[in-house]
Every structure is written in structure tokens, then in C-alpha cells.
Design a protein around this motif. Structure first.
Motif, PDB file in Angstrom:
ATOM      1  N   GLU A  71       9.840  14.909   5.875  1.00 43.61           N
ATOM      2  CA  GLU A  71       8.906  13.927   5.321  1.00 43.61           C
ATOM      3  C   GLU A  71       8.685  12.787   6.303  1.00 43.61           C
ATOM      4  O   GLU A  71       7.547  12.329   6.499  1.00 43.61           O
ATOM      5  N   ARG A  74       6.458  14.025   9.044  1.00 45.35           N
ATOM      6  CA  ARG A  74       5.066  14.128   8.585  1.00 45.35           C
ATOM      7  C   ARG A  74       4.389  12.760   8.619  1.00 45.35           C
ATOM      8  O   ARG A  74       3.254  12.620   9.078  1.00 45.35           O
ATOM      9  N   GLN A  75       5.089  11.741   8.132  1.00 45.89           N
ATOM     10  CA  GLN A  75       4.538  10.389   8.127  1.00 45.89           C
ATOM     11  C   GLN A  75       4.286   9.886   9.542  1.00 45.89           C
ATOM     12  O   GLN A  75       3.260   9.254   9.823  1.00 45.89           O
ATOM     13  N   ASN A  77       3.738  11.701  12.242  1.00 50.59           N
ATOM     14  CA  ASN A  77       2.608  12.430  12.816  1.00 50.59           C
ATOM     15  C   ASN A  77       1.277  11.856  12.336  1.00 50.59           C
ATOM     16  O   ASN A  77       0.303  11.774  13.098  1.00 50.59           O
ATOM     17  N   GLU A  78       1.235  11.448  11.074  1.00 49.48           N
ATOM     18  CA  GLU A  78       0.022  10.831  10.541  1.00 49.48           C
ATOM     19  C   GLU A  78      -0.291   9.529  11.274  1.00 49.48           C
ATOM     20  O   GLU A  78      -1.448   9.243  11.596  1.00 49.48           O
ATOM     21  N   LEU A  79       0.744   8.734  11.541  1.00 47.27           N
ATOM     22  CA  LEU A  79       0.548   7.476  12.271  1.00 47.27           C
ATOM     23  C   LEU A  79       0.041   7.740  13.689  1.00 47.27           C
ATOM     24  O   LEU A  79      -0.839   7.030  14.184  1.00 47.27           O
ATOM     25  N   GLU A  81      -1.687  10.242  14.709  1.00 51.16           N
ATOM     26  CA  GLU A  81      -3.069  10.699  14.634  1.00 51.16           C
ATOM     27  C   GLU A  81      -4.042   9.548  14.416  1.00 51.16           C
ATOM     28  O   GLU A  81      -5.211   9.629  14.804  1.00 51.16           O
ATOM     29  N   ARG A  82      -3.548   8.459  13.827  1.00 56.03           N
ATOM     30  CA  ARG A  82      -4.400   7.292  13.590  1.00 56.03           C
ATOM     31  C   ARG A  82      -4.527   6.405  14.824  1.00 56.03           C
ATOM     32  O   ARG A  82      -5.231   5.387  14.796  1.00 56.03           O
TER      33      ARG A  82
END
Length: 206
Positions: A71, A74-75, A77-79, A81-82
Motif C-alpha cells: 500500500e 502504491r501511494q 508511485n502515485e506521487l 506520477e504526479r
């Protein structure tokens, strides 16, 4: 006829409930203090049902730790990508780290060293985190937050070694993790910052 789809969904949901409950119990009481019977009773299920899904406490702990790391990955990786700045990402990691440990009894950290599969997974995760740290150092240097000429591989290795010191010296028993991060991690981080990077850290109010 049995509805296989519904049965599978129920078992998946039950597994998630078991993991969530187990990790809460382990974190607040220590792994050794929690019995499989305690977990079954807490969930209102039979001991037999619990053992049908998990063979033993180590399997429960292992899966719970894996789920937590996945988890967090995942978080992160999202950051990434931003396209956030390195300092923003560091702040996110810092806040998560504090939230992760603020309600955990020190006994939990002492107990997990007794479970080889869990330790192996944590070590593998640390190696991945070290590579991620190198990537962040490179990005931060490009952004002007870190001074040029720093050996990213060596620096990431040293930061990784800090976690070993924290565990080996059992600093979590003497100090809050917030104190540990501020005194060890961020003091070291400031040492490789440019003036711009120092100002960014100060703005984060870490």
C-alpha cells in the motif's frame, strides 16, 4: 448449488478483516502476546475457520506486513506520477512513517525479529527502498535541492543503515519516532541540501 463467486468474495473479504484485525492486535500488544484464539475471538469466527485460511501466526504477520508495504509503495508511485518535488515526496514519506509507528508498542519491533520470513521480506523491501532513495537523490539534485557531486549510491546506503541503527540500538524504546527522524534522518538530510533545499525543508516544518 454453491455460489462459488459469492463464496470466493466472502473469503477474500474475511482474509482482509483477519489481516486488519491481526495487525492492530500485534501492533498494540506485541506479536508474542497475541494468540490465534484471541484473533478468532476478536473477529467472532471459529478457530477452525481461521486455521483454514492461515496456518499460523507468522503467516498472518507476513501477509499483514506485505500488505502494508504494498500500500505504501502504491501511494508513493502515485506521487511520483504526479511529478511532485522531491521535498514534497519526502514530506509524504515522513508523515506516513510517523503515522505508521505512533500507536505501535515497542514490543512489536522486538518481536518481529523472531520471524525469518518477515525479516527476509523487510530486507528485500529495504533494498528496493534504497534504489528508490537513489532515484530521489538524483531528482533532488536536478531540482537544485541537493548539492552536486554527492555519491547517490553511498548516501542511500548510509540512510538505509540508519534504520539498522534505530533497530539495533532499540531507539524506539527510548524516543518517539518523530524525535528519531528529526534528530537523525533530517539532520543528515540537511547536510546534503543546497541553500534552496534547506529553505524547502524549513518550509515543510519538519
Amino acid at each position: 448449488m454453491t455460489d462459488t463467486g459469492s463464496t470466493t468474495t466472502y473469503r477474500q473479504q474475511l482474509r482482509k478483516r483477519i489481516i486488519a484485525t491481526s495487525m492492530t492486535e500485534f501492533a498494540t500488544k506485541g506479536v508474542k502476546a497475541v494468540k490465534m484464539d484471541d484473533i478468532a475471538q476478536k473477529l467472532g469466527i471459529s478457530k477452525r475457520t481461521l486455521y483454514e485460511l492461515y496456518e499460523n501466526k507468522e503467516q498472518l504477520l507476513h501477509e499483514g506486513v506485505m500488505a502494508h508495504y504494498e500500500e505504501r509503495e502504491r501511494q508513493l508511485n502515485e506521487l511520483m506520477e504526479r511529478k511532485l518535488s522531491v521535498m514534497d515526496i519526502i514530506l509524504h514519506i515522513y508523515k506516513n512513517a510517523i503515522n505508521d509507528v505512533k500507536d505501535i508498542t515497542p514490543v512489536f519491533f522486538s518481536d518481529i525479529v523472531k520471524y525469518p520470513a518477515v525479516l527476509e521480506f523487510i530486507e528485500q523491501s529495504r533494498e528496493r527502498n534504497q534504489q528508490r532513495m537513489q532515484d530521489l537523490l538524483r531528482q533532488g539534485t536536478e531540482e537544485g535541492a541537493f548539492i552536486k557531486g554527492v555519491n547517490h549510491e553511498l548516501t542511500s546506503t548510509l540512510f538505509n543503515a540508519m534504520s539498522d541503527i534505530i533497530m539495533q540500538q532499540k531507539l524506539y524504546q527510548k524516543y518517539s519516532m518523530k524525535e528519531v527522524f528529526q534528530s537523525i534522518v533530517f539532520t543528515s538530510l540537511r547536510g546534503i541540501c543546497t541553500q534552496q533545499g534547506v529553505s524547502m525543508l524549513d518550509e515543510l516544518n519538519i
